[in-house]
Design a protein around this motif. Structure first.
Motif, PDB file in Angstrom:
ATOM      1  N   THR A 203       0.796  -1.231   0.000  1.00  0.00           N
ATOM      2  CA  THR A 203       0.000   0.000   0.000  1.00  0.00           C
ATOM      3  C   THR A 203       0.833   1.289   0.000  1.00  0.00           C
ATOM      4  OG1 THR A 203      -0.165  -0.007   2.428  1.00  0.00           O
ATOM      5  CG2 THR A 203      -1.923  -1.128   1.214  1.00  0.00           C
ATOM      6  N   HIS A 204       2.163   1.149  -0.003  1.00  0.00           N
ATOM      7  CA  HIS A 204       2.974   2.381  -0.074  1.00  0.00           C
ATOM      8  C   HIS A 204       4.359   2.088  -0.624  1.00  0.00           C
ATOM      9  CE1 HIS A 204       4.084   6.504   0.784  1.00  0.00           C
ATOM     10  NE2 HIS A 204       5.134   6.113   1.487  1.00  0.00           N
ATOM     11  N   HIS A 205       4.750   2.832  -1.639  1.00  0.00           N
ATOM     12  CA  HIS A 205       6.065   2.645  -2.262  1.00  0.00           C
ATOM     13  C   HIS A 205       6.427   3.922  -3.019  1.00  0.00           C
ATOM     14  CE1 HIS A 205       9.502   0.472  -3.613  1.00  0.00           C
ATOM     15  NE2 HIS A 205       8.957  -0.707  -3.767  1.00  0.00           N
ATOM     16  N   HIS A 206       7.733   4.099  -3.250  1.00  0.00           N
ATOM     17  CA  HIS A 206       8.202   5.084  -4.235  1.00  0.00           C
ATOM     18  C   HIS A 206       9.145   4.290  -5.119  1.00  0.00           C
ATOM     19  CE1 HIS A 206       6.574   7.913  -1.357  1.00  0.00           C
ATOM     20  NE2 HIS A 206       7.348   7.379  -0.436  1.00  0.00           N
ATOM     21  N   LEU A 207       8.586   3.683  -6.160  1.00  0.00           N
ATOM     22  CA  LEU A 207       9.340   2.695  -6.938  1.00  0.00           C
ATOM     23  C   LEU A 207      10.631   3.259  -7.514  1.00  0.00           C
ATOM     24  CD1 LEU A 207       6.329   0.980  -8.715  1.00  0.00           C
ATOM     25  CD2 LEU A 207       7.946  -0.174  -7.203  1.00  0.00           C
TER      26      LEU A 207
ATOM     27  N   THR B 105      -1.321  10.282   1.116  1.00  0.00           N
ATOM     28  CA  THR B 105      -0.182  11.147   1.429  1.00  0.00           C
ATOM     29  C   THR B 105       0.598  10.540   2.599  1.00  0.00           C
ATOM     30  OG1 THR B 105       0.525  13.449   1.759  1.00  0.00           O
ATOM     31  CG2 THR B 105      -1.313  12.694   3.108  1.00  0.00           C
ATOM     32  N   HIS B 106       1.698  11.204   2.983  1.00  0.00           N
ATOM     33  CA  HIS B 106       2.447  10.825   4.184  1.00  0.00           C
ATOM     34  C   HIS B 106       1.881  11.590   5.380  1.00  0.00           C
ATOM     35  CE1 HIS B 106       5.568  10.126   1.007  1.00  0.00           C
ATOM     36  NE2 HIS B 106       5.866   9.096   1.764  1.00  0.00           N
ATOM     37  N   LEU B 107       1.761  10.936   6.529  1.00  0.00           N
ATOM     38  CA  LEU B 107       1.231  11.651   7.691  1.00  0.00           C
ATOM     39  C   LEU B 107       1.849  11.150   8.995  1.00  0.00           C
ATOM     40  CD1 LEU B 107      -1.206  13.812   7.703  1.00  0.00           C
ATOM     41  CD2 LEU B 107      -2.391  12.072   9.041  1.00  0.00           C
TER      42      LEU B 107
ATOM     43  N   ALA C  63       0.201   7.171   4.705  1.00  0.00           N
ATOM     44  CA  ALA C  63       1.385   6.353   4.964  1.00  0.00           C
ATOM     45  C   ALA C  63       1.985   6.702   6.321  1.00  0.00           C
ATOM     46  CB  ALA C  63       2.428   6.575   3.873  1.00  0.00           C
ATOM     47  N   HIS C  64       2.466   5.683   7.015  1.00  0.00           N
ATOM     48  CA  HIS C  64       3.227   5.745   8.269  1.00  0.00           C
ATOM     49  C   HIS C  64       2.362   5.886   9.519  1.00  0.00           C
ATOM     50  CE1 HIS C  64       6.782   5.556   5.935  1.00  0.00           C
ATOM     51  NE2 HIS C  64       6.544   6.690   5.306  1.00  0.00           N
ATOM     52  N   CYS C  65       1.896   7.106   9.829  1.00  0.00           N
ATOM     53  CA  CYS C  65       1.040   7.298  11.016  1.00  0.00           C
ATOM     54  C   CYS C  65       1.694   6.739  12.279  1.00  0.00           C
ATOM     55  CB  CYS C  65      -0.330   6.667  10.792  1.00  0.00           C
ATOM     56  SG  CYS C  65      -1.202   7.397   9.394  1.00  0.00           S
TER      57      CYS C  65
ATOM     58  N   VAL D 184       6.093  -1.309   1.778  1.00  0.00           N
ATOM     59  CA  VAL D 184       7.551  -1.392   1.918  1.00  0.00           C
ATOM     60  C   VAL D 184       8.176   0.002   1.971  1.00  0.00           C
ATOM     61  CG1 VAL D 184       7.754  -3.656   0.821  1.00  0.00           C
ATOM     62  CG2 VAL D 184       7.972  -1.597  -0.577  1.00  0.00           C
ATOM     63  N   ASP D 185       7.430   1.020   1.539  1.00  0.00           N
ATOM     64  CA  ASP D 185       7.960   2.371   1.367  1.00  0.00           C
ATOM     65  C   ASP D 185       9.054   2.345   0.303  1.00  0.00           C
ATOM     66  OD1 ASP D 185       8.079   5.093   1.663  1.00  0.00           O
ATOM     67  OD2 ASP D 185       8.885   5.099   3.695  1.00  0.00           O
ATOM     68  N   GLY D 186       9.597   3.508  -0.025  1.00  0.00           N
ATOM     69  CA  GLY D 186      10.593   3.577  -1.092  1.00  0.00           C
ATOM     70  C   GLY D 186      11.864   2.837  -0.741  1.00  0.00           C
TER      71      GLY D 186
END
Ligand code: ZN
Length: 451
Positions: free
Chosen positions: A70-74, A236-238, A273-275, A324-326
């Motif tokens: 659910t979150h990546h910066h490929l 978004t990132h939060l 993302a994150h929280c 996994v995030d970027g």
């Protein structure tokens, strides 16, 4: 027209509503949709159901729904383990990477996405989102979309953006920020060109300003209005770390959850993302509004951001998926490793009985599908899409394991086979859709030119 039978899996962990675990399980798939699940299906397939049937034996294997990222910066696979960013906190980490990313163009974006998606596929992922928020030197969201179409994963790219550069008190250099009207216009172009809302969709586009510290309040608000007008999701990132909370309090006079609420950034069509730093009030707010969270445990460890309160979120009814995030902040992009990390971190914080291997795998599959608004994916059940991960239990990592479902405790961490919409993407641990050694060579050559 595909007609396949996955036959005689040691166990299928279905993640269906009843939490069924089926031994000696077959799965019949036609045209990308699961038709039947249970033992000894072949004897009952007749007429056109049996015509052209391709049988894939799964003896000694566990079958799960495909994992959901659910979150990546490929694009960041091109900047793994950059020395200047290896030991920095979030804001310093970003500031050392921004100038490198500013030298990217379409080829880097595409190559990074191919590598990142292949890494996800080999570690069990069938559906990935992506958050691309810089568009230097002619790069476009299509660079990643075309990569996903080559690799064959179901894809939810989001059109990210940054608009507040250093000269206006933001974090990114001015050269990497865009004009806000142009950002919104490009979002409309991309949704109209690519977004497919139907069941079984292989491509859905979302709207995703990068973070509250890199865009204006106006853009956050406009983005929410646009996404709702178009019927697409917001991301978004939060509340990623303490610096993030301090910035929010100083700049906006409120906590990130309140900021999100005031701008229309809560609801079933939003995931953040994150929280990591949500407090109890914000967790309640997320639960009441059905807002989703992309939990990224390895990135949170890597950047020293903290442990997200996933146990508390789940207990309060917050929808949580895994990301996994970027690959500049992980620096792996292995979704199965991420699921293991989620399980371990919640135990560090809350005790050994706080997160079972099965619950972590649920978050990594059905949990993620729900966060991304995909009720048609994330479980092995009749009528759902045939996104399936097959894990070989006969190898080294699971030798001696007493519980075939507990692959997050013992291995394996890579799939034997992977199917997306009934199409085979991985066979015997090898990518079927791309020439992976060639793609790795291309990425390494491009990365060398950036160093
Ligand atoms: Zn991120």
């Amino acid at each position: 027209m595909t007609n396949i039978l996955i036959e005689n899996a040691t166990l299928a962990l279905t993640m269906d509503d009843a939490g069924s675990e089926i031994a000696n399980c077959d799965i019949h798939v036609r045209d990308g949709v699961i038709q039947a699940v249970g033992p000894n299906l072949r004897a009952h397939l007749q007429g056109e159901q049996a015509e052209g049937l391709a049988v894939h034996r799964a003896d000694g294997c566990l079958v799960t729904p495909g994992l959901v990222n659910t979150h990546h910066h490929l694009y960041q696979t091109m900047t793994r383990a950059v020395p200047a960013a290896q030991d920095a906190l979030l804001f310093g980490w970003l500031q050392s990477l921004y100038p490198i990313w500013g030298r990217f163009g379409p080829r880097e974006m595409h190559s990074g996405a191919v590598i990142g998606l292949a890494e996800l596929a080999l570690t069990g992922c069938t559906l990935s989102s992506d958050h691309m928020y810089i568009f230097p030197n002619g790069a476009r969201l299509e660079d990643s979309i075309e990569a996903a179409q080559r690799v064959g994963l179901r894809f939810h790219p989001t059109r990210g953006a940054m608009s507040i550069g250093e000269s206006k008190g933001g974090l990114p250099p001015d050269a990497l920020v865009e004009d806000e009207a142009a950002i919104l216009e490009d979002c409309i172009r991309l949704i109209d060109a690519h977004h497919d809302p139907r069941d079984g969709s292989m491509l859905r586009v979302g709207v995703a300003p990068c973070s509250p510290f890199s865009v204006s309040t106006d853009l956050m608000r406009e983005a929410a209005l646009l996404a709702r007008d178009k019927g697409v999701m917001l991301h978004t990132h939060l509340a990623e770390n303490d610096e993030d909370i301090a910035y929010s309090l100083e700049k906006f006079g409120c906590r990130p959850g309140e900021y999100a609420r005031d701008l229309g950034w809560l609801g079933e069509d939003v995931w953040h993302a994150h929280c990591v730093k949500l407090d109890a009030t914000e967790i309640d707010l997320f639960a009441a509004t059905r807002t989703g969270v992309a939990h990224c445990p390895c990135s949170n460890c890597r950047l020293g951001s903290g442990i997200a309160p996933v146990r508390q979120m789940r207990d309060q009814g917050v929808r949580v998926g895994l990301g996994v995030d970027g690959s500049a902040s992980n620096d792996l992009g292995s979704l199965s490793a991420e699921a293991r990390q989620l399980m371990l971190l919640q135990r560090v914080q809350n005790g050994a009985d706080a997160m079972s291997a099965r619950e972590a795998l649920y978050i990594a599959t059905r949990g993620g599908a729900e966060v991304l608004g995909r009720s048609d994916c994330g479980q092995i059940a009749v009528g759902k899409r045939a996104d399936l991960a097959i894990w070989d239990l006969q190898g080294l990592e699971s030798a001696g394991s007493w519980d075939p479902a507990a692959i997050l405790l013992a291995g394996p961490q890579k799939v034997r086979d992977l199917f997306v919409e009934g199409k085979q993407i991985v066979r015997d641990g090898e990518m079927q859709t791309i020439d992976l050694p060639q793609a790795i060579k291309e990425q390494n050559n491009l990365a060398k030119d950036l160093m």
